[in-house]
Design an enzyme around this catalytic site. Sequence first.
Site, PDB file in Angstrom:
ATOM      1  N   SER A  78       0.844  -1.193   0.000  1.00  0.00           N
ATOM      2  CA  SER A  78       0.000   0.000   0.000  1.00  0.00           C
ATOM      3  C   SER A  78       0.887   1.253   0.000  1.00  0.00           C
ATOM      4  CB  SER A  78      -0.974  -0.040   1.184  1.00  0.00           C
ATOM      5  OG  SER A  78      -1.949   0.972   1.070  1.00  0.00           O
ATOM      6  N   ASP A 121      -8.919  -3.492  -7.000  1.00  0.00           N
ATOM      7  CA  ASP A 121      -8.596  -2.614  -5.873  1.00  0.00           C
ATOM      8  C   ASP A 121      -9.358  -1.286  -5.973  1.00  0.00           C
ATOM      9  OD1 ASP A 121      -7.345  -1.064  -3.869  1.00  0.00           O
ATOM     10  OD2 ASP A 121      -5.419  -2.048  -4.189  1.00  0.00           O
ATOM     11  N   HIS A 144      -7.789  -4.329  -2.408  1.00  0.00           N
ATOM     12  CA  HIS A 144      -6.678  -3.963  -1.535  1.00  0.00           C
ATOM     13  C   HIS A 144      -6.471  -5.004  -0.442  1.00  0.00           C
ATOM     14  CE1 HIS A 144      -4.003  -0.524  -1.067  1.00  0.00           C
ATOM     15  NE2 HIS A 144      -4.091  -0.635   0.252  1.00  0.00           N
TER      16      HIS A 144
END
Length: 365
Positions: free
Chosen positions: A152, A306, A337
């Site tokens: 991330s 995502d 994600h």
Amino acid sequence: MRVRILSLFVSSLVTISAFAHEANQPPHQLFAEGDFKLESGETIKDFSISYVTHGTLNADKSNAILMVPSIGGNHHRIDYLIGAGKALEPAKYFIICTDSIGNGLTTSPSNSKAQPRMQFPKFNIRDMVNSQQRLVAEKFGIKKLVTVIGASMGGMQALQWAVSYPDMMTSIVPIIPLARTPAWTTGVLEMLRQSIMTDARWKDGTYAADAPPEQGMRLWAGWLSGVIVRTPGLQEKLYPNAQDEIAYLKGVQDGGWKRMDATDWIYQSWAYDMHNVGTTKGFNGDTAKALQSIKAKTLILAGSGDLLNPEYEATEAAKHIAGARYVPINDKLPMGHYSGAGSTAPENEVQNREVAAFLGTLAKN
């Protein structure tokens, strides 16, 4: 009911075990960097970066790996890749797991005595990277890392590392990353910020530590950990009875709203907003040019579908990095994600397998 209970347990892993520090784990350490000058020209006073290490640095300092964390995350963010039999083996590598500016362990709005809360200067992801580079070079005397790895915002930092310090690593492994933050992601972050800031207890960020904006943070936790990091397909599989989603979200909120100081998260989200490797000095805002400058061997892993860091941004970044390998973490059931959260065994297996194989190719070259 069985599926719902299992899912509540799994969701709790994202918000709890990925961030908790247990007594049997390496101790927190701090490296003081003094007054740390930011790219903006402002200064964080009395700055210290927090980190832990796994393994032993070898004599020629050639086995070091740097881990960089996600937004709201800490040095535990990719623990699912660290350990015996995993991709990052402490018996082989010296792994430095850092805490980024604003996460509450490294100097942050919540813990700064000189610049508390909204007196803290805004920082960006390059500032995070620069503070980490000083730790690597000044504290450990390491000239070249085996890899820089993170998920991330950690993946975003890994890409920035390769642009800012192209000769300081052999490789990078950005997981669910962005090379630049698109409008969609900024919109998500802004609504999350507003969820916090509209709480009456926010008080323009001047709230007391014992009176946090709880309702705002509950909305933040539910939206971020319960909705945005997942996909419609994943939730449909987990909750064929749509009403079960409500109980699930309550569990996410109950377990997640306290895990980070509100001001710290807002500051890190501002850094997330500003991210673009193309605005690194010398690239004039050209993201593609900055990516094309990367010398490090690159493995990018991203989550299908995502909704926080759109997958197309990761695939586009891979196209501009010479020789980059791109791997979708989960192409059977898109999990978004969440696929890089370290909470599901199949996705963890994919990442461990791919990262281990990638690092293995470095040793052969």
